[in-house]
Design a protein around this motif. Structure first.
Motif, mmCIF file in Angstrom:
data_model
loop_
_atom_site.group_PDB
_atom_site.id
_atom_site.type_symbol
_atom_site.label_atom_id
_atom_site.label_comp_id
_atom_site.label_asym_id
_atom_site.label_seq_id
_atom_site.Cartn_x
_atom_site.Cartn_y
_atom_site.Cartn_z
ATOM 1 N N MET A 1 0.878 -1.105 0.076
ATOM 2 C CA MET A 1 0.022 -0.050 -0.117
ATOM 3 C C MET A 1 0.861 1.237 0.017
ATOM 4 O O MET A 1 0.601 2.185 -0.738
ATOM 5 C CB MET A 1 -1.093 -0.073 1.397
ATOM 6 C CG MET A 1 -1.978 -1.021 1.212
ATOM 7 S SD MET A 1 -3.179 -0.933 -0.354
ATOM 8 C CE MET A 1 -3.978 0.628 0.443
ATOM 9 N N LEU A 2 2.045 1.200 0.679
ATOM 10 C CA LEU A 2 2.904 2.430 0.707
ATOM 11 C C LEU A 2 3.484 2.736 -0.769
ATOM 12 O O LEU A 2 3.434 3.835 -1.146
ATOM 13 C CB LEU A 2 4.014 2.125 1.573
ATOM 14 C CG LEU A 2 5.061 3.238 1.927
ATOM 15 C CD1 LEU A 2 4.372 4.448 2.289
ATOM 16 C CD2 LEU A 2 6.155 2.686 2.572
ATOM 17 N N ALA A 3 3.919 1.384 -1.256
ATOM 18 C CA ALA A 3 4.159 1.778 -2.649
ATOM 19 C C ALA A 3 3.211 2.287 -3.990
ATOM 20 O O ALA A 3 3.714 3.140 -4.290
ATOM 21 C CB ALA A 3 5.079 0.383 -3.204
ATOM 22 N N ILE A 4 2.106 1.762 -3.424
ATOM 23 C CA ILE A 4 0.998 2.229 -4.570
ATOM 24 C C ILE A 4 0.651 3.597 -4.106
ATOM 25 O O ILE A 4 0.608 4.455 -4.734
ATOM 26 C CB ILE A 4 -0.156 1.127 -4.180
ATOM 27 C CG1 ILE A 4 -0.024 -0.172 -4.912
ATOM 28 C CG2 ILE A 4 -1.528 1.876 -4.900
ATOM 29 C CD1 ILE A 4 -1.043 -1.117 -4.619
ATOM 30 N N GLY A 5 0.637 4.048 -2.871
ATOM 31 C CA GLY A 5 0.297 5.307 -2.474
ATOM 32 C C GLY A 5 1.290 6.602 -2.776
ATOM 33 O O GLY A 5 1.068 7.477 -3.217
ATOM 34 N N ALA A 6 2.616 5.960 -2.853
ATOM 35 C CA ALA A 6 3.865 6.847 -3.061
ATOM 36 C C ALA A 6 3.627 7.264 -4.693
ATOM 37 O O ALA A 6 3.960 8.075 -4.896
ATOM 38 C CB ALA A 6 5.142 6.328 -2.657
ATOM 39 N N TRP A 7 3.397 6.047 -5.494
ATOM 40 C CA TRP A 7 3.377 6.282 -6.704
ATOM 41 C C TRP A 7 2.043 7.113 -7.161
ATOM 42 O O TRP A 7 2.254 8.121 -8.142
ATOM 43 C CB TRP A 7 3.271 4.910 -7.590
ATOM 44 C CG TRP A 7 3.040 5.065 -9.135
ATOM 45 C CD1 TRP A 7 1.850 4.854 -9.859
ATOM 46 C CD2 TRP A 7 3.888 5.662 -10.006
ATOM 47 N NE1 TRP A 7 2.218 5.091 -11.146
ATOM 48 C CE2 TRP A 7 3.394 5.665 -11.116
ATOM 49 C CE3 TRP A 7 5.340 5.933 -9.684
ATOM 50 C CZ2 TRP A 7 4.396 5.885 -12.439
ATOM 51 C CZ3 TRP A 7 6.120 6.188 -11.145
ATOM 52 C CH2 TRP A 7 5.561 6.288 -12.211
#
Length: 147
Positions: free
Chosen positions: A72-78
């Motif tokens: 979720m952190l990776a998706i949110g950062a992108w």
């Protein structure tokens, strides 16, 4: 007129998520970077809360909360990065930075004087409201309205 201009760049956000290009890279950089950082902080705090919530369930494997939160952190950062490069939102942020550059900021002495005026006014209003409250409470107690 402005809707016609904005309409030329009106690609939906879902199609913008799969591009890596930067929209107008030399315009509005500071506001866009600060906005992106703010989005990333909110996403990171949300992922941390998600991790803590998932970790509290004992029957879930210890890798599931970490993997879910990191995903979720990776998706949110992108998404945060792509959001500040979405043409409609980027144009808004560019306009915000342009307007902020037009602001005349006060000097230190002006800021201190204005702060003193504001604090005195707030103190005077607080004392006035407290006095009215005490006076009305005395009047109501005297005529027997409050018990």
């Amino acid at each position: 007129m402005s809707r016609d201009i904005a309409g030329t760049n009106s690609a939906p956000l879902t199609s913008e998520l799969f591009h890596a290009s930067v929209y107008k890279p030399n315009q509005g950089r500071i506001v866009r970077q600060i906005t992106c950082l703010g989005i990333w902080i909110i996403v990171a705090l949300g992922c941390w809360s998600l991790y803590a919530t998932l970790r509290s369930y004992a029957e879930i494997s210890s890798y599931v909360p970490a993997a879910t939160s990191l995903g979720m952190l990776a998706i949110g950062a992108w998404v945060g990065y792509r959001l500040v490069n979405w043409p409609q939102f980027a144009d808004f942020l560019i306009a915000v930075e342009a307007e902020m550059n037009k602001v005349t900021w006060p000097s230190k002495d002006e800021l201190i004087r204005a702060s003193i005026v504001v604090m005195f006014t707030i103190f005077f209003l607080a004392v006035s409201l407290f006095s009215f409250d005490v006076i009305w409470q005395f009047i109501f107690d005297f005529i027997g309205v409050t018990g």
